[in-house]
Scaffold this motif. Sequence first.
Motif, mmCIF file in Angstrom:
data_model
loop_
_atom_site.group_PDB
_atom_site.id
_atom_site.type_symbol
_atom_site.label_atom_id
_atom_site.label_comp_id
_atom_site.label_asym_id
_atom_site.label_seq_id
_atom_site.Cartn_x
_atom_site.Cartn_y
_atom_site.Cartn_z
ATOM 1 N N VAL A 7 0.839 -1.204 0.000
ATOM 2 C CA VAL A 7 0.000 0.000 0.000
ATOM 3 C C VAL A 7 0.873 1.253 0.000
ATOM 4 C CG1 VAL A 7 -1.706 1.316 1.323
ATOM 5 C CG2 VAL A 7 -1.932 -1.164 1.130
ATOM 6 N N VAL A 8 1.882 1.267 0.858
ATOM 7 C CA VAL A 8 2.781 2.424 0.941
ATOM 8 C C VAL A 8 3.498 2.636 -0.384
ATOM 9 C CG1 VAL A 8 4.830 3.344 2.091
ATOM 10 C CG2 VAL A 8 3.050 2.212 3.434
ATOM 11 N N ASP A 9 3.937 1.557 -0.993
ATOM 12 C CA ASP A 9 4.605 1.666 -2.291
ATOM 13 C C ASP A 9 3.660 2.229 -3.344
ATOM 14 O OD1 ASP A 9 7.006 1.037 -3.940
ATOM 15 O OD2 ASP A 9 5.580 -0.246 -4.975
ATOM 16 N N ALA A 10 2.388 1.802 -3.329
ATOM 17 C CA ALA A 10 1.405 2.311 -4.292
ATOM 18 C C ALA A 10 1.101 3.783 -4.062
ATOM 19 C CB ALA A 10 0.116 1.493 -4.195
ATOM 20 N N LEU A 11 1.273 4.259 -2.839
ATOM 21 C CA LEU A 11 1.014 5.661 -2.515
ATOM 22 C C LEU A 11 2.265 6.522 -2.659
ATOM 23 C CD1 LEU A 11 -1.282 5.224 0.625
ATOM 24 C CD2 LEU A 11 -1.960 5.562 -1.746
ATOM 25 N N GLY A 12 3.257 6.024 -3.368
ATOM 26 C CA GLY A 12 4.467 6.805 -3.599
ATOM 27 C C GLY A 12 5.390 6.874 -2.402
ATOM 28 N N GLY A 13 5.323 5.887 -1.513
ATOM 29 C CA GLY A 13 6.191 5.876 -0.345
ATOM 30 C C GLY A 13 5.638 6.599 0.862
ATOM 31 N N HIS A 14 4.389 7.043 0.796
ATOM 32 C CA HIS A 14 3.790 7.786 1.903
ATOM 33 C C HIS A 14 3.002 6.829 2.803
ATOM 34 C CE1 HIS A 14 4.828 11.721 0.286
ATOM 35 N NE2 HIS A 14 4.501 11.242 -0.902
ATOM 36 N N ALA A 15 3.314 6.854 4.088
ATOM 37 C CA ALA A 15 2.644 5.973 5.046
ATOM 38 C C ALA A 15 1.686 6.731 5.948
ATOM 39 C CB ALA A 15 3.688 5.248 5.901
ATOM 40 N N GLU A 16 1.384 8.000 5.594
ATOM 41 C CA GLU A 16 0.508 8.800 6.456
ATOM 42 C C GLU A 16 -0.905 8.221 6.555
ATOM 43 O OE1 GLU A 16 2.314 9.888 4.028
ATOM 44 O OE2 GLU A 16 3.629 11.509 4.718
ATOM 45 N N GLY A 17 -1.297 7.407 5.571
ATOM 46 C CA GLY A 17 -2.643 6.839 5.591
ATOM 47 C C GLY A 17 -2.860 5.795 6.663
ATOM 48 N N LEU A 18 -1.787 5.406 7.388
ATOM 49 C CA LEU A 18 -1.951 4.374 8.417
ATOM 50 C C LEU A 18 -2.886 4.845 9.520
ATOM 51 C CD1 LEU A 18 -1.201 1.626 9.499
ATOM 52 C CD2 LEU A 18 0.848 2.627 10.534
ATOM 53 N N ALA A 19 -2.819 6.118 9.904
ATOM 54 C CA ALA A 19 -3.713 6.632 10.953
ATOM 55 C C ALA A 19 -5.171 6.541 10.502
ATOM 56 C CB ALA A 19 -3.350 8.076 11.288
ATOM 57 N N ASP A 20 -5.439 6.884 9.234
ATOM 58 C CA ASP A 20 -6.805 6.775 8.711
ATOM 59 C C ASP A 20 -7.260 5.323 8.691
ATOM 60 O OD1 ASP A 20 -7.040 9.581 8.114
ATOM 61 O OD2 ASP A 20 -5.725 9.234 6.409
ATOM 62 N N GLY A 71 -3.875 5.928 -5.793
ATOM 63 C CA GLY A 71 -2.585 6.562 -5.997
ATOM 64 C C GLY A 71 -2.215 7.673 -5.039
ATOM 65 N N SER A 72 -3.047 7.998 -4.058
ATOM 66 C CA SER A 72 -2.718 9.097 -3.150
ATOM 67 C C SER A 72 -3.295 8.816 -1.774
ATOM 68 C CB SER A 72 -3.262 10.427 -3.676
ATOM 69 O OG SER A 72 -4.678 10.446 -3.640
ATOM 70 N N THR A 73 -2.643 9.394 -0.763
ATOM 71 C CA THR A 73 -3.123 9.258 0.614
ATOM 72 C C THR A 73 -4.494 9.888 0.778
ATOM 73 O OG1 THR A 73 -0.828 9.319 1.389
ATOM 74 C CG2 THR A 73 -2.536 9.722 3.018
ATOM 75 N N GLU A 74 -4.708 11.008 0.113
ATOM 76 C CA GLU A 74 -6.009 11.677 0.190
ATOM 77 C C GLU A 74 -7.107 10.773 -0.357
ATOM 78 O OE1 GLU A 74 -8.270 15.582 -1.725
ATOM 79 O OE2 GLU A 74 -6.389 14.846 -2.560
ATOM 80 N N GLY A 75 -6.847 10.155 -1.510
ATOM 81 C CA GLY A 75 -7.839 9.249 -2.081
ATOM 82 C C GLY A 75 -8.124 8.072 -1.173
ATOM 83 N N LEU A 76 -7.068 7.523 -0.534
ATOM 84 C CA LEU A 76 -7.266 6.402 0.383
ATOM 85 C C LEU A 76 -8.109 6.824 1.572
ATOM 86 C CD1 LEU A 76 -6.528 3.462 1.047
ATOM 87 C CD2 LEU A 76 -4.569 4.347 2.326
ATOM 88 N N ARG A 77 -7.896 8.044 2.094
ATOM 89 C CA ARG A 77 -8.688 8.517 3.220
ATOM 90 C C ARG A 77 -10.175 8.605 2.846
ATOM 91 N NH1 ARG A 77 -6.258 12.806 3.888
ATOM 92 N NH2 ARG A 77 -7.652 14.295 2.908
#
Length: 763
Positions: free
Chosen positions: A83-96, A128-134
């Motif tokens: 998931v982090v790799d698909a989001l460009g290396g961003h793991a901020e979505g873990l809290a969501d 493709g983005s943390t915002e979209g995942l949220r």
Amino acid sequence: MAAPDPSAEPTIAPTPEQLARWRARLDTRFAQVDAVFEPLMHAAWATLSPSDFEAYLDAARTLGKLGRGVEPMLVFLEEWPAVVDALGGHAEGLADLMQAVARLQRSPNGGAIAPMLQTLAAVARRLGSTEGLRHYLELCVDLGERTSTSIHGRHVTYASPALPAFFESAPRALAAVSLAGLRRWVDEGVRSHRGHPQRLAEYFALDSADSRAVLQRERHGTLFANVQRSLEVYLRALWDSSDPLVPIATGSSADEQPAVPHLESDGLRVPDVYADLDGIRGIDRYRAALAHLMAHQRWSASLIADNWSPAQRLAVECFEDARVDHLLCRAQPGLRPLLAALHPAPRAADCDPETTSCLRHRLTRLSRALLDPSAEVDATLERWRARFQEALADGPSSTAAMAQLALAYIAETRRASDQFARVHFTDTIVSYRDDNRHLWRFIEEGDEEEVFDRTNRPRAEEEPDRLPPRLYPEWNESTQSYRPDWVSVYDQLHPSGNAAEVDRLLAKHADLARALKRWLDWLKPQDRVRQRFQEDGSELDLDIAVRAWVDLHSGQSPDPRVNFSHRTQSRDVAVLLLLDCSQSLNQAVAGSTQTLLQLAQESVALLGWAISELGDQLAIAGFCSNTRHDVRYSHILGFSETWGDIPKARLAALQASYSTRMGAAVRHAAHYLGARRAQKKLLLILTDGEPADVDVSDPEALIADARQAVRELDGSGIHCHAVSLDPQADRYAREIFGHHYTVIDRVEQLPERMPKLFMSLTR
């Protein structure tokens, strides 16, 4: 075989002390986690930053203590790095994610946590983005709350029938529609079928006609995920840019606000979907937006924003946008028609300055005049167009020069009505342009401040020395669709034993080897083979020429093919022998002291020797499975190796254990075989039973998945043939392999039959 991927650079793995500390931090007694713990930690350590890795362990520990078994923890450990790799290396979505898990756990829908985690990586690749995942996670929780029911009308007591089906079909749905379209599809399903649990499940599983019809209705425009690769190539080819492209969820909430492209420190933000506009395709709109962003990145500078009024800033942005577009069209003239077609062309009479603020309207008309030389203009616009062109006559000018022009323009054209609360917005949005946040920097902090820097996110420098699990889909026969990223396959180099044991097996079959040698000599490529009956050839075929001469003088039409030529005969075959190493191979052969495993070793040894004599490309691997989370693929002989003591030692140490998840192993074998350059590619499977695993209760489920995997191989040009030691194999082998299988009823004949079968398949 050094490793399945010889091109990988050697790297530093986590230390045993780190692994022990991480294992203690998970604080779980699940044996299934212990079996795959080390490779999972290697994969996560390579993907996540140290702080994100610590949060990853904490989240896994929490999931393991939900009281819902090992599945949520194990799925999360496998999926989150992807998931982090698909989001460009961003793991901020873990809290969501953990917030969504907590809300589901507090409701009757806790059983849907594992299905949600299972498809999360596939969903993230589409978003493709943390915002979209949220936004997606909010949609999931909202769907669960809206479709859960109660028998007394106050507290929810029954789980949502829609949620598990929704999670399984979400990747397919997002392959067809944007996140906004997915929300509308969900709203329609809840509105239409809220009172009917069975219809809800069918709707969200995409089994009902109305569900597919609504999804088709929402399918419009060009999805970013479908053209991402093409756009990345476009950026690299024209701009030599490798900046990441990050999609913005378009209309992801009820207010349906349009997404605006913009520059960020971690990449270029673009909408997740572009609809066709006035005959212009969505992908062309993406290209125009990216070209404009790259022009800003190349030619624009930032300005201090604190002392500028909103009207002045708006004018500066207008002139600067026009300048970079002008430079863009100067460098790439073919873009001008596209930009002009996307730029609105408002008329002077469209806005009434007596009642409405027309500042945006005037600036849009000015922008159109600066872009399109044929645009209709008045004397004021003509004068400012001339000043703009004069500023760019001797070079690219600058952002500061455009700011001075903007100040002069506002001073000359401002009106009292520009301060009216009623603003004219019609035909003032230039859809391919960004929001210009990169143009402004603030000295004093305020509500408008945006941080725009190009610092890179810290990443782990080390990669693991072991391959992480490779995730494969699995076919769901009941829904006629794939479960994405459902099976985890782990590569391993098989440990070595005593190569002399395999030499003894070969010596045992010395008579058979001599007979096979005669076959092999016949099959071996000859240097030159004569081709007769050629009209054009290198030499005259005397026998045919004499016959033609006789025919000519006897009044018959002579055969004109009186020449012969030579061609080089060769074999171009790549073979991968896949061994089913499940527990059942340990059973003894009837009337013999040998086990099926020992017979398999004998046959593989003979086959390896035979293929090495022919010079064909050969790889040998074994597989077994312990649930979908732990499919083990053991490399015995690699394509880059030759048959010798090293692969013999691995073959001698072959052991049988666990179950037979054949579909995943076949797909993984095709991953290696498909990369070979050969005219004929053959996957030869040796098995003793039907596909099965301990976590699958339906005996037909894995048979259907194996059949689908074989079809995938056939579509990619790989021929698949199975050799079964099960006398009852006709019941399922025909369904999986069609007519491409062989049942060996007398198991003791396996060492003799296997090499001959290979020769017949590759003649």
